[in-house]
Design an enzyme around this catalytic site. Sequence first.
Site, mmCIF file in Angstrom:
data_model
loop_
_atom_site.group_PDB
_atom_site.id
_atom_site.type_symbol
_atom_site.label_atom_id
_atom_site.label_comp_id
_atom_site.label_asym_id
_atom_site.label_seq_id
_atom_site.Cartn_x
_atom_site.Cartn_y
_atom_site.Cartn_z
ATOM 1 N N SER A 89 0.865 -1.181 0.000
ATOM 2 C CA SER A 89 0.000 0.000 0.000
ATOM 3 C C SER A 89 0.898 1.226 0.000
ATOM 4 O O SER A 89 1.792 1.334 -0.838
ATOM 5 C CB SER A 89 -0.939 -0.035 1.210
ATOM 6 O OG SER A 89 -1.868 1.030 1.164
ATOM 7 N N HIS A 121 -3.310 -1.056 -2.944
ATOM 8 C CA HIS A 121 -4.448 -0.160 -2.793
ATOM 9 C C HIS A 121 -4.331 0.963 -3.830
ATOM 10 O O HIS A 121 -3.356 1.721 -3.816
ATOM 11 C CB HIS A 121 -4.484 0.434 -1.384
ATOM 12 C CG HIS A 121 -4.693 -0.597 -0.314
ATOM 13 N ND1 HIS A 121 -4.371 -0.397 1.010
ATOM 14 C CD2 HIS A 121 -5.188 -1.862 -0.375
ATOM 15 C CE1 HIS A 121 -4.663 -1.467 1.716
ATOM 16 N NE2 HIS A 121 -5.159 -2.369 0.888
ATOM 17 N N ASP A 146 -4.263 -4.478 6.414
ATOM 18 C CA ASP A 146 -4.736 -5.338 5.327
ATOM 19 C C ASP A 146 -3.648 -6.368 4.992
ATOM 20 O O ASP A 146 -2.475 -6.014 4.853
ATOM 21 C CB ASP A 146 -5.070 -4.487 4.102
ATOM 22 C CG ASP A 146 -5.850 -5.260 3.041
ATOM 23 O OD1 ASP A 146 -6.265 -6.394 3.327
ATOM 24 O OD2 ASP A 146 -6.052 -4.712 1.946
#
Length: 622
Positions: free
Chosen positions: A22, A49, A142
């Site tokens: 990310s 992401h 995540d």
Amino acid sequence: MTTNIETGQGNRPPPVVAIGASAGGIEALQQFFSALPADTGVAYVVIVHLAPNHESELPEILSRYTQMPVEQVGDHRTAKLEPDHVFVIAPDRKLEVTDSSVGASRYEQPHGRRATIDLFFRSLAARHGDGFAVILSGGGSDGALGARAIKEVGGLVLVQDPREAAYDGMPRATIATGIADVVLPVRELAGRLIELVRAKREVTSAIQRVDQGAAADDERALRVVLDLLRNRTGHDFSNYKRGTVLRRLARRMQLSDATTLSGYADHLKQHDSEVHALFNDLLISVTSYFRDPDAWRALRALVIAPLVERADPDVPIRCWVSGCATGEEAYSLAMLFQDEIDKRADVGIGFTIFATDIDERALAIAREGVYPGAIGDDISAARLERYFRREDHHYRVSSNIRDKVVIASHDLLRDPLFSRLDLICCRNLLIYLDRPLQEQVMNLFQYANRAGGYLFTGITEVADEQIYRSIDRKHRISQLQLAPDRLRPAMPPLRPVPRSPLRPEREARLPSRNAALELHLDMLEAVAPPSLVVDRQCNIVHLSNSASRFLEQRGGPIARQVTDVVRPELRDAVHSVLQRAFETGAEGLVSPLRPFDSMVLPVGWPWSRSFIAMLPAAITCC
């Protein structure tokens, strides 16, 4: 750099390396792929992401750092998994993998509740099993839950060193779960991955030979490994299903650079830390909040609601989650009970959930009650708000639920049981045991359940129909059926206690008074009757390892008096002989008890105002 790693024969798909990143991840990905050769023989899937409304330049960026083809998967496309290819997620799409391809589709969840990396990792775990999860720079958590799913089925988890990552949230969240197999700076991580991929092929061939029983040497090596585990951890895995044990062995062999089982056995002998690492790997269990949601809905309707409906305010509902791992199942059960109690506005109804496991690392997480933000995929927004507190990128279980769950270390096959239970949840544990142990567990459960109590097992597990009648076969919900002339069966036999853990060999050779004393005590434990020592107030001062099977700790404050913790069928006899021993100072003999032949309680050490109570070695719970 050339690796010449073969991917296998026929049309088998290549191994899959799933990479999650990310914030700060682009730089990490550049370093990672620049350190990889172009002929690794694996397929790479990159999940990052991305802004949902902007085109991604990630494929073009990565193409500058690798000679492998880089392909973006989006617009409902499906791409065949091929070795030495890189597949990249598209904006506003989720990726999932099948047996031979990776495909993209639109999200059902709003943008703020998407766990993109976790979703793909879980997909990889379900379809490919022993893949690789790589966690690079990124904020939040995540990937942590999905990486655990990959490890649970035999895969490996590699994490960028948080001290190097531009954003350390994702690496630290994964490391905090205790599942990271390798933690290195990103360039070194790429090099280690190549070594593990190469080892995977060699180990897979070795494990297949063992599974097929092709060589006597392999069988001897497997026995050595299991004996080392039993002697140094006190837990016996010889009756666990062979396939499960071999899959977990394959993981540790990869990480230990051992390509044969005999080589791994030698490695275990020389490294105590590896024995405990293997032990921890064998304890990994598949768990999540409301795993198999339809089964939980059925449990609420068929068991939880009726139990609450007919509950006596003076008698709390008692449940046991055996093999609770990191606690998600126990807290799921607690939430459902609280939902039902609150729906009836009856604050007088109480419940207690005993959550047990032998994995101390997992129990530490369960006691803390802090989970990655990705649990939002498994729990409704209403329950998250009601039963959890948000802490940065994590959720903490609220005290109104946490206080209803009693978490403890407990070996189902060895330790004293809980009793008078309305519901036992034992999901995805029986599948790891061979049939004799499964039968023993069923006998234990019928003893622990109340008359008419319930058993909730995993989707692929079946309760013994001679003991439990099915009330929902599809969702594995059963009810104890007992003869009308008795409340519950006799106490079943418990598994013999393994030998005490051994000291490392280098310590055992040191002649010392402590070593001699411990050897003496070990020998007494092996040949002498189970025993315990109490003071004049009947408080237990000391007990032998094997005596614990005759004791039973119930809910509420921890009890110390032997008459409070001895099993119910022994309580009156123990109280009587203790009173006689203290009054007369003479040995006491209890008349034959069922299911026991006899129980001898000789008085010892009268000068210390305490005594030792002993059961004959030949008498065990039956």
